[in-house]
Design a protein around this motif. Structure first.
Motif, PDB file in Angstrom:
ATOM      1  N   TYR A  47      -8.153 -30.763  85.901  1.00 31.66           N
ATOM      2  CA  TYR A  47      -8.110 -31.698  87.019  1.00 31.66           C
ATOM      3  C   TYR A  47      -9.326 -32.612  87.025  1.00 31.66           C
ATOM      4  O   TYR A  47      -9.620 -33.258  88.016  1.00 31.66           O
ATOM      5  CB  TYR A  47      -7.978 -30.933  88.347  1.00 31.66           C
ATOM      6  CG  TYR A  47      -6.569 -30.435  88.547  1.00 31.66           C
ATOM      7  CD1 TYR A  47      -5.540 -31.325  88.809  1.00 31.66           C
ATOM      8  CD2 TYR A  47      -6.271 -29.086  88.425  1.00 31.66           C
ATOM      9  CE1 TYR A  47      -4.240 -30.879  88.968  1.00 31.66           C
ATOM     10  CE2 TYR A  47      -4.976 -28.633  88.584  1.00 31.66           C
ATOM     11  CZ  TYR A  47      -3.965 -29.536  88.858  1.00 31.66           C
ATOM     12  OH  TYR A  47      -2.677 -29.093  89.005  1.00 31.66           O
ATOM     13  N   SER A  58      -5.971 -36.643  84.807  1.00 29.17           N
ATOM     14  CA  SER A  58      -5.334 -35.328  84.815  1.00 29.17           C
ATOM     15  C   SER A  58      -3.832 -35.452  84.568  1.00 29.17           C
ATOM     16  O   SER A  58      -3.141 -36.243  85.213  1.00 29.17           O
ATOM     17  CB  SER A  58      -5.581 -34.655  86.167  1.00 29.17           C
ATOM     18  OG  SER A  58      -4.897 -33.423  86.247  1.00 29.17           O
ATOM     19  N   ASP A  98      -5.997 -24.985  86.758  1.00 33.05           N
ATOM     20  CA  ASP A  98      -6.921 -25.614  87.709  1.00 33.05           C
ATOM     21  C   ASP A  98      -8.316 -25.642  87.129  1.00 33.05           C
ATOM     22  O   ASP A  98      -8.840 -24.613  86.714  1.00 33.05           O
ATOM     23  CB  ASP A  98      -6.948 -24.842  89.033  1.00 33.05           C
ATOM     24  CG  ASP A  98      -5.638 -24.982  89.781  1.00 33.05           C
ATOM     25  OD1 ASP A  98      -4.941 -25.979  89.539  1.00 33.05           O
ATOM     26  OD2 ASP A  98      -5.317 -24.103  90.587  1.00 33.05           O
TER      27      ASP A  98
END
Length: 228
Positions: free
Chosen positions: A112, A139, A227
């Motif tokens: 991200y 991203s 993540d």
């Protein structure tokens, strides 16, 4: 005499309209990846082993002709830009197969963060060279480069100042190497020169590869799966 001229005229008309003034060209993608071709001005997007066919009008200002030169040009993920002329003949189908002549590197940002620099360098080089990324890889996005076959090193740097590397990746003609960036905790040194030195101990002189790369125009999108 009049009858002879009349018969000659009729024979000529029958010859002109009885002869085909068309030929055909069939272009098949055999690169293993996507290919875009333009045939006599018309553009076709082809997946692997797809083909495009086009009927070519051979007449020249209404007069019969038995052949015509047609230009086929294009590019693909593993095909450098090309252009070649082919002779199309009446009542014949010209078959053209397009093969790969280079490899490709895809950098997928599965973090991200935002990738701000990408270095693509032959493994035999002691330095990374110059930044190959014009812009950013956000991203979930993928950017692609065509590259000459050989051994390649890849380095990406994100907007947090962290980097990730991969060394000695052999890429053959027709092969696509994927570099997936999941994020990194390796801090990049501040104030790096434009042509930074690689940190690996011994660049392999036998890891051949020239430095030809070419960025493709349209970034792809894929959802990130981690993540960071």
């Amino acid at each position: 005499m009049y009858r002879f001229l009349k018969l000659s005229f009729l024979v000529m008309i029958i010859f002109i309209f009885g002869c085909s003034a068309e030929g055909e060209i069939k272009v098949t993608n055999k690169t293993g990846e996507w290919l875009q071709v333009k045939i006599d001005g018309d553009t076709y997007d082809l997946d692997d082993y797809e083909y495009a066919e086009k009927t070519i009008d051979l007449s020249d200002y209404g007069l019969y002709s038995d052949e015509k030169e047609v230009t086929v040009e294009g590019e693909g993920l593993v095909k450098w830009e090309f252009s070649k002329d082919y002779t199309i003949k009446a009542d014949k189908t010209k078959k053209v197969n397009i093969y790969a002549d280079c490899g490709a590197i895809k950098v997928w940002n599965s973090s991200y963060r935002t990738i701000v620099s990408v270095y693509l360098s032959p493994s035999s080089n002691y330095n990374w060279g110059y930044d190959d990324l014009d812009g950013y890889i956000y991203s979930g996005y993928i950017h692609s480069w065509r590259c000459a076959s050989g051994y390649w090193d890849v380095k990406v740097i994100d907007d947090y100042g962290y980097y990730s590397t991969s060394y000695d990746n052999y890429i053959s003609v027709g092969e696509v190497y994927w570099f997936t960036y999941y994020g990194s905790n390796n801090p990049e040194m501040m104030n790096q020169p434009e042509n930074p030195t690689k940190q690996k101990a011994n660049p392999q002189s036998d890891k051949f590869g020239d430095d030809r790369t070419e960025k493709l125009q349209f970034p792809e999108h894929r959802e990130p799966d981690i993540d960071n």
